[in-house]
Design a protein around this motif. Structure first.
Motif, PDB file in Angstrom:
ATOM      1  N   GLN A  53       0.839  -1.192   0.000  1.00  0.00           N
ATOM      2  CA  GLN A  53       0.000   0.000   0.000  1.00  0.00           C
ATOM      3  C   GLN A  53       0.879   1.248   0.000  1.00  0.00           C
ATOM      4  O   GLN A  53       1.966   1.247   0.575  1.00  0.00           O
ATOM      5  N   GLN A  54       0.404   2.303  -0.630  1.00  0.00           N
ATOM      6  CA  GLN A  54       1.119   3.570  -0.686  1.00  0.00           C
ATOM      7  C   GLN A  54       0.538   4.550   0.338  1.00  0.00           C
ATOM      8  O   GLN A  54      -0.675   4.620   0.511  1.00  0.00           O
ATOM      9  N   PHE A  55       1.422   5.321   0.984  1.00  0.00           N
ATOM     10  CA  PHE A  55       0.998   6.285   1.984  1.00  0.00           C
ATOM     11  C   PHE A  55       1.636   7.648   1.689  1.00  0.00           C
ATOM     12  O   PHE A  55       2.839   7.733   1.406  1.00  0.00           O
ATOM     13  N   ALA A  56       0.848   8.692   1.760  1.00  0.00           N
ATOM     14  CA  ALA A  56       1.335  10.056   1.582  1.00  0.00           C
ATOM     15  C   ALA A  56       1.326  10.742   2.945  1.00  0.00           C
ATOM     16  O   ALA A  56       0.270  10.932   3.544  1.00  0.00           O
ATOM     17  N   LEU A  57       2.504  11.109   3.445  1.00  0.00           N
ATOM     18  CA  LEU A  57       2.638  11.703   4.764  1.00  0.00           C
ATOM     19  C   LEU A  57       2.806  13.207   4.614  1.00  0.00           C
ATOM     20  O   LEU A  57       3.841  13.690   4.120  1.00  0.00           O
ATOM     21  N   ASP A  58       1.800  13.955   5.018  1.00  0.00           N
ATOM     22  CA  ASP A  58       1.855  15.401   4.826  1.00  0.00           C
ATOM     23  C   ASP A  58       2.541  16.101   5.995  1.00  0.00           C
ATOM     24  O   ASP A  58       2.895  15.488   7.002  1.00  0.00           O
ATOM     25  N   ASN A  59       2.760  17.397   5.823  1.00  0.00           N
ATOM     26  CA  ASN A  59       3.352  18.243   6.855  1.00  0.00           C
ATOM     27  C   ASN A  59       4.706  17.716   7.325  1.00  0.00           C
ATOM     28  O   ASN A  59       5.007  17.667   8.524  1.00  0.00           O
ATOM     29  N   ARG A  60       5.528  17.324   6.373  1.00  0.00           N
ATOM     30  CA  ARG A  60       6.846  16.815   6.694  1.00  0.00           C
ATOM     31  C   ARG A  60       7.925  17.730   6.135  1.00  0.00           C
ATOM     32  O   ARG A  60       7.661  18.603   5.305  1.00  0.00           O
ATOM     33  N   THR A  61       9.147  17.528   6.585  1.00  0.00           N
ATOM     34  CA  THR A  61      10.269  18.350   6.151  1.00  0.00           C
ATOM     35  C   THR A  61      11.399  17.469   5.649  1.00  0.00           C
ATOM     36  O   THR A  61      11.426  16.260   5.890  1.00  0.00           O
ATOM     37  N   GLU A  62      12.345  18.120   4.972  1.00  0.00           N
ATOM     38  CA  GLU A  62      13.517  17.425   4.455  1.00  0.00           C
ATOM     39  C   GLU A  62      14.738  18.309   4.662  1.00  0.00           C
ATOM     40  O   GLU A  62      14.701  19.517   4.426  1.00  0.00           O
ATOM     41  N   ILE A  63      15.825  17.690   5.130  1.00  0.00           N
ATOM     42  CA  ILE A  63      17.087  18.413   5.249  1.00  0.00           C
ATOM     43  C   ILE A  63      17.820  18.277   3.916  1.00  0.00           C
ATOM     44  O   ILE A  63      18.170  17.171   3.496  1.00  0.00           O
ATOM     45  N   THR A  64      18.035  19.367   3.238  1.00  0.00           N
ATOM     46  CA  THR A  64      18.780  19.371   1.981  1.00  0.00           C
ATOM     47  C   THR A  64      20.224  19.804   2.257  1.00  0.00           C
ATOM     48  O   THR A  64      20.571  20.206   3.379  1.00  0.00           O
ATOM     49  N   GLY A  65      21.064  19.724   1.233  1.00  0.00           N
ATOM     50  CA  GLY A  65      22.440  20.156   1.393  1.00  0.00           C
ATOM     51  C   GLY A  65      22.538  21.604   1.822  1.00  0.00           C
ATOM     52  O   GLY A  65      23.291  21.966   2.735  1.00  0.00           O
ATOM     53  N   TRP A  66      21.751  22.467   1.201  1.00  0.00           N
ATOM     54  CA  TRP A  66      21.749  23.875   1.552  1.00  0.00           C
ATOM     55  C   TRP A  66      21.110  24.092   2.919  1.00  0.00           C
ATOM     56  O   TRP A  66      21.561  24.908   3.716  1.00  0.00           O
ATOM     57  N   GLY A  67      20.078  23.291   3.186  1.00  0.00           N
ATOM     58  CA  GLY A  67      19.419  23.413   4.476  1.00  0.00           C
ATOM     59  C   GLY A  67      20.328  23.024   5.628  1.00  0.00           C
ATOM     60  O   GLY A  67      20.221  23.574   6.727  1.00  0.00           O
ATOM     61  N   ALA A  68      21.239  22.073   5.391  1.00  0.00           N
ATOM     62  CA  ALA A  68      22.178  21.680   6.434  1.00  0.00           C
ATOM     63  C   ALA A  68      23.109  22.829   6.799  1.00  0.00           C
ATOM     64  O   ALA A  68      23.575  22.932   7.936  1.00  0.00           O
ATOM     65  N   VAL A  69      23.370  23.695   5.811  1.00  0.00           N
ATOM     66  CA  VAL A  69      24.240  24.851   6.046  1.00  0.00           C
ATOM     67  C   VAL A  69      23.469  25.990   6.712  1.00  0.00           C
ATOM     68  O   VAL A  69      23.935  26.614   7.669  1.00  0.00           O
ATOM     69  N   THR A  70      22.264  26.255   6.223  1.00  0.00           N
ATOM     70  CA  THR A  70      21.492  27.408   6.697  1.00  0.00           C
ATOM     71  C   THR A  70      20.613  27.100   7.894  1.00  0.00           C
ATOM     72  O   THR A  70      20.180  28.010   8.604  1.00  0.00           O
ATOM     73  N   GLY A  71      20.306  25.807   8.101  1.00  0.00           N
ATOM     74  CA  GLY A  71      19.383  25.438   9.168  1.00  0.00           C
ATOM     75  C   GLY A  71      17.932  25.489   8.743  1.00  0.00           C
ATOM     76  O   GLY A  71      17.031  25.196   9.537  1.00  0.00           O
ATOM     77  N   ASN A  72      17.679  25.841   7.490  1.00  0.00           N
ATOM     78  CA  ASN A  72      16.314  25.898   6.971  1.00  0.00           C
ATOM     79  C   ASN A  72      15.911  24.548   6.388  1.00  0.00           C
ATOM     80  O   ASN A  72      16.724  23.850   5.782  1.00  0.00           O
ATOM     81  N   LEU A  73      14.662  24.189   6.564  1.00  0.00           N
ATOM     82  CA  LEU A  73      14.152  22.918   6.083  1.00  0.00           C
ATOM     83  C   LEU A  73      13.272  23.101   4.863  1.00  0.00           C
ATOM     84  O   LEU A  73      12.611  24.138   4.713  1.00  0.00           O
ATOM     85  N   LYS A  74      13.237  22.074   4.042  1.00  0.00           N
ATOM     86  CA  LYS A  74      12.352  22.075   2.891  1.00  0.00           C
ATOM     87  C   LYS A  74      11.039  21.409   3.293  1.00  0.00           C
ATOM     88  O   LYS A  74      11.022  20.261   3.761  1.00  0.00           O
ATOM     89  N   GLU A  75       9.943  22.116   3.140  1.00  0.00           N
ATOM     90  CA  GLU A  75       8.628  21.523   3.410  1.00  0.00           C
ATOM     91  C   GLU A  75       8.309  20.534   2.294  1.00  0.00           C
ATOM     92  O   GLU A  75       8.529  20.804   1.119  1.00  0.00           O
TER      93      GLU A  75
END
Length: 445
Positions: A53-75
């Motif tokens: 079964q497939q599940f879509a999990l909303d309201n989540r974030t991702e740490i990107t390469g740039w986000g690791a530097v800036t501390g900002n997360l990708k929604e």
């Protein structure tokens, strides 16, 4: 010389005579099952089906390469698949073969396959409710890496759901840290959202097997980083005072803190080689670990150099003082104490074998012992089968100290120890309970 020869012949005749009298062969034990598996390590009575079964999990974030530097997360919206196994109506067909491609960094891809016994999309049994077991793999693992354990549990009358966490691929050191950082954030959040959505499916009775889930009796099983997530999901909130947790962006920390305010509605916890207790990267404090109230089974190798058995796993076991808990130990085992057996080409890169196999223990032996103890623990905690506690109540903490006297020449043919063998580990064959330790502590102990 003649007297000596006569005496020797007489001794041989006596021995043969003695053997013929004392030789007692029991009938074949567990016909059609692996003879060396302990009693509950053999497949249960239920045919099983499997479905994804497939599940879509909303309201989540991702740490990107740039986000690791800036501390900002990708929604983001996180999309994951979950493999289910469930009791099914008897049917004919070709059992499922589980396939996966491993991609070790800098090495050729490795195609892996494992033959299962479940039938894809088999019609679910709808005559009863079955407890639910949610499974969570380790860093870089996948949903069917432990299909043998999942199928075994399902064959005993459970519905099993294994999350495919889809960890980010690793190509170099930078991508390793990025992938691992997301795993630190994602594991318990994945477990929490997926379980909530499965419960919703059970209430909506879609698909058919979901309607058979007993939502009052749920267990969580996690390996390594899956165990890290499972301990938090069971009620131990993370401590962000130490590395690597201090490096998680503030917004992600806040989401993790908010999510772990309450434990998941589970009645049992099983962790294989759980990560997060080792002193150099400890993610809990003793006070938070003591908040876990559900019964727990911790399984580890005493030579585990990934999660540090002596100062990591044992520390977790010691500090979970609110739980009625067991710890099963494989002596001379390292980190890969659970998972399917895979036949590897002789030329396969060693990094693959190192990820999948144990230096000393055979995979099939580990699997059968895991299945035995997990079945006993789940039957006891989720099904209320109090008699199964006997399999977790061993006469000696060190299995090598088990004793089972027999008559001269007596052949047991795979018989397993029961109440008549009080000094032997229950459910194991004579001489076959070796290399193991089992400990038990009650709450506040």
């Amino acid at each position: 010389m003649k007297k000596r020869k006569i005496a020797a012949i007489g001794l041989v005749v006596l021995l043969i005579s003695g053997v013929s009298v004392a030789y007692v062969a029991s009938p074949t034990i567990h016909e059609g099952q692996v003879g060396e598996a302990p009693e509950l390590g053999r497949a249960g009575p239920f045919p099983i089906g499997t479905n994804v079964q497939q599940f879509a999990l909303d309201n989540r974030t991702e740490i990107t390469g740039w986000g690791a530097v800036t501390g900002n997360l990708k929604e983001t919206e996180r999309a994951l698949s979950v493999r289910f196994w469930y009791p099914a109506k008897a049917a004919s067909g070709k059992p499922t073969q589980y396939k996966h491609v491993m991609r070790p960094p800098g090495k050729d891809p490795v195609a892996l396959s494992s033959q299962g016994m479940a039938l894809s999309d088999a019609e679910a049994l709808t005559d009863a409710k079955y407890p639910l077991v949610l499974m969570s793999h380790g860093f870089g693992g996948w949903d069917t890496q432990f299909s043998n354990l999942a199928e075994h549990i399902a064959s005993q009358g459970y519905i099993v759901a294994s999350i495919n966490h889809a960890d980010k691929p690793i190509e170099n050191a930078a991508s390793f840290f990025l992938s691992f950082g997301n795993v630190l954030v994602d594991r318990t959040l994945d477990q929490r959202q997926i379980l909530s959505m499965i419960i919703d499916k059970a209430q909506s009775e879609t698909p058919a097997y979901a309607a058979q889930i007993d939502t009052d009796n749920i267990a969580l099983v996690g390996y390594s980083m899956g165990g890290y997530g499972a301990i938090a999901s069971a009620g131990a909130a993370y401590d962000f005072a130490n590395d690597p947790m201090t490096n998680i962006p503030d917004d992600a920390q806040e989401r993790m803190i908010s999510a772990t305010q309450k434990p998941l509605p589970i009645k049992a916890l099983v962790t294989f080689a759980p990560w997060g207790g080792q002193p150099d990267s400890r993610v809990w404090n003793a006070e938070n670990l003591a908040k876990i109230k559900v019964p727990a089974l911790i399984v580890s190798g005493n030579q585990d150099d990934v999660v540090n058995f002596e100062e990591g796993v044992k520390w977790l076991y010691d500090k979970m003082t609110g739980s009625d808990r067991y710890m099963l130990v494989y002596r001379e085992a390292r980190h890969n104490i659970v998972g399917n057996h895979f036949d590897l080409d002789p030329d396969t890169a060693f990094t693959t074998a190192e990820f999948l196999k144990e230096p000393v223990w055979r995979s099939d032996r580990l699997n059968s012992i895991n299945q035995h103890f997990v079945t006993a623990f789940l039957d006891m905690t989720l099904k209320g089968e109090s008699d199964k506690a006997s399999y977790l109540t061993v006469p000696t903490e060190n299995s090598n100290d088990s004793a089972w006297p027999i008559g001269f020449g007596e052949q047991l043919n795979g018989k397993t120890a029961g109440a008549e063998q009080p000094d032997h580990w229950p459910g194991f064959q004579r001489r076959w309970a070796v290399g193991l330790e089992l400990y038990h502590r009650t709450p506040d102990q």
